[in-house]
Each structure stands twice: as structure tokens, then as C-alpha cells.
Write an enzyme that holds these catalytic residues in place. Structure first.
Site, short mmCIF file in Angstrom:
data_model
loop_
_atom_site.label_atom_id
_atom_site.label_comp_id
_atom_site.label_asym_id
_atom_site.label_seq_id
_atom_site.Cartn_x
_atom_site.Cartn_y
_atom_site.Cartn_z
CG HIS A 141 20.03 -10.38 35.28
ND1 HIS A 141 20.63 -10.50 36.41
CD2 HIS A 141 19.14 -11.07 35.27
CE1 HIS A 141 19.95 -11.36 37.12
NE2 HIS A 141 18.89 -11.77 36.17
CD GLU A 142 16.14 -10.93 32.64
OE1 GLU A 142 16.23 -12.02 32.42
OE2 GLU A 142 15.95 -10.85 34.00
CG HIS A 145 19.31 -15.29 32.74
ND1 HIS A 145 20.07 -16.08 33.54
CD2 HIS A 145 18.44 -14.34 33.46
CE1 HIS A 145 19.62 -15.55 34.90
NE2 HIS A 145 18.80 -14.66 34.61
CD GLU A 215 17.98 -15.14 38.33
OE1 GLU A 215 18.14 -14.03 38.20
OE2 GLU A 215 17.14 -15.78 37.61
#
Length: 297
Positions: A141-142, A145, A215
Site C-alpha cells: 500500500h505504501e 503511494h 488511500e
């Protein structure tokens, strides 16, 4: 996201474009009003541009310093580096710097203006609570980004809010509130204050809406990369549940950094969705459940 294997997200691209367009229109209207009432906004713009450049070029260092993170070598954190190495190979992207923050707050964040200047940081709290697959889901997930260039986009998107905030303070601190124009019209300072406050509110809502979709996009891209949406869902449930048990005082200290975090530091009280940096846990879990069904898992 050129140059990586993270799933492309047309919805995110469209929302980023629309948000930037609306912020641009707002910026032009704001400057036109300021000029019309005779305000010399050059100094404010220079100061705001300075803030923007510092935030853009030094976001990684600022974030690590603010959240007490430190970079760690593969020898210091072999398991963490191993997960990052595997994800970078899967995503076909440069390896970000790896950092750990000594905090019981179970969370993680990524920052840096591009892939070559990125850093991914996890807290000791999240490493202690999650198993390897769950931690991999969070890190995917990070890293999404990073691939989406979210830090650069959100930094630019916040520029108008910085300008409006500075103009509001300028009107208050310089005593313009009681000064009238040459035709004995309404106070110039009052006009500046009201317009700046309105611009700040609108830009705030637009950037928060973009942050929430950002997100969801990171959840989706990370889940497709690892092919284990259930692991990310499990991590979300664990982290959100444990954060609810963190002392309120500690949560309040962490809340200013919510936009960076994997999941927001909240005190358990409901927060209006319009003002939140993250979508609700239920919405994130619902999206992951649909991805899991699509993947047959």
C-alpha cells in the site's frame, strides 16, 4: 506510474486532474479578487512558494524528523528489508530507503517526491502486531503511494491552502481589518479575511477528497500487486482496532500526521467524512472484499 507493475488507476488520474483543475480555477479567482481590492500579494506568494519548495524537496527528511524515524540497514532489519526487496522486484521499481520509528502507534507511511527519493517507514508497534503477509500488504500500500507520486501531488494541491492561510494571517496581524478604501467602502482587511477563509475551506475539502481516494487507490494497487487482499484487510482490522486502544493523549499527538499514515490516528469518535484524510474502514474493507472475490480468493 510509468515504469512499475502497480495496477494502473484511471479513476485516480481523473480525480487528480479534476482536483488540480478546480484548485487552479480557485487560485486564479483568489488572485483576481486580491488584486481588485488593491492587495499587493507578491510577498505572500513568495513566502507560500518557499514553503511549497521546501515541502516538495525535503518532505522525506521533514517527515522522518517529525515522526522520529531513522533509516535502517539490511543488517539492522533483515526481515523488513526482505519484504521491501520482494515488493520492489514485483513492482519493477527502485528500492526506497527503509526506516523505523520507535513508537507503539501501529502505523506506516511513505514519503518523498519521486521513486528515487522515497522512504518507507514503519513503526515498531505495527511490526510487533502484524505477521509477515499482513506487513507485506501494508508496505505494498505504501509503495503504491510512491508509484502514484502522491506526495508530490498532495504537496502541489496544498499550495492554495497555504496561500489562503497566509493571507488570512496577513489581514489579521497587519491590522487591515479596520482600514477602508479611498471611497469609504468596506474594510479591505475584512474582504481579504472572508475571501481567504472561503478559499481555504474549499481547497481543504478538495484536497481531503483527493486524499481519501488516494488511500483507496493505494489499497487497490497494493492488493493486486501482492494478490492477497485478505492480508491487507486483516492488517487494517488489526491496526484500526489497536489504535482505538491507544491513549487519547498519544492519539492527539499523532493526528497532525494523519495524511501520511496507512490508517488515521483517531480517538474513536466519529469524524465527518468530508474532513477525513482516509475513507472509512468499512469502505476500505468492502473494496478489498470485492477484489478478493474477483481474484477468486
Amino acid at each position: 506510474m510509468a515504469g512499475t507493475r502497480f495496477a494502473p488507476d484511471r479513476g485516480l488520474s481523473v480525480r487528480m486532474t479534476v482536483t488540480m483543475f478546480l484548485l487552479g480555477l480557485l487560485y486564479v479567482a483568489f488572485m483576481a479578487i486580491l488584486i481588485a481590492v488593491g492587495v499587493q500579494a507578491v510577498v505572500v506568494l513568495v513566502i507560500a512558494a518557499g514553503f511549497l519548495l521546501v515541502q516538495y524537496f525535503f518532505s522525506d527528511k521533514i517527515a522522518l524528523f517529525a515522526m522520529h524515524g531513522r533509516e535502517v540497514s539490511p543488517q539492522e532489519a533483515p526481515e523488513l528489508h526482505g519484504i521491501i526487496d520482494r515488493l520492489t522486484a514485483m513492482a519493477d521499481m527502485p528500492k526506497p530507503r527503509v526506516a523505523i520509528a520507535d513508537s507503539d502507534m501501529p502505523n506506516a507511511f511513505a514519503t518523498g517526491r519521486n521513486q528515487k527519493n522515497a522512504v518507507v517507514c514503519v513503526t515498531t508497534g505495527i511490526m510487533r502486531r502484524l505477521d509477515a503477509q499482513e506487513l507485506e500488504g501494508v508496505l505494498a500500500h505504501e509503495m503504491s503511494h510512491v508509484a502514484h507520486r502522491d506526495v508530490a501531488v498532495m504537496t502541489i494541491a496544498s499550495f492554495l491552502g497555504i496561500v489562503a492561510g497566509l493571507m488570512t494571517r496577513f489581514a489579521l496581524y497587519t491590522g487591515l481589518g479596520g482600514r477602508r478604501d479611498s471611497n469609504n467602502g468596506p474594510p479591505i482587511g475584512l474582504i481579504i479575511f472572508l475571501v481567504s477563509a472561503l478559499v481555504y475551506a474549499v481547497s481543504f475539502l478538495l484536497t481531503r477528497a483527493l486524499s481519501r481516494y488516494r488511500e483507496l487507490a493505494a489499497d487497490r494497487a497494493g492488493a493486486y500487486l501482492t494478490q492477497r487482499p485478505s492480508a491487507l484487510a486483516s492488517a487494517l482490522v488489526k491496526v484500526s482496532g489497536d489504535i482505538a486502544r491507544i491513549p487519547t493523549r498519544d492519539l492527539r499527538e499523532a493526528q497532525p500526521f494523519n495524511a501520511f499514515y496507512f490508517t488515521p490516528a483517531l480517538s474513536g469518535q466519529s469524524v465527518a467524512s468530508l474532513f477525513s484524510t482516509h475513507p472509512s474502514l468499512e469502505r476500505r474493507l468492502d473494496q478489498l472484499a470485492k477484489i478478493s472475490a474477483a481474484l477468486g480468493r
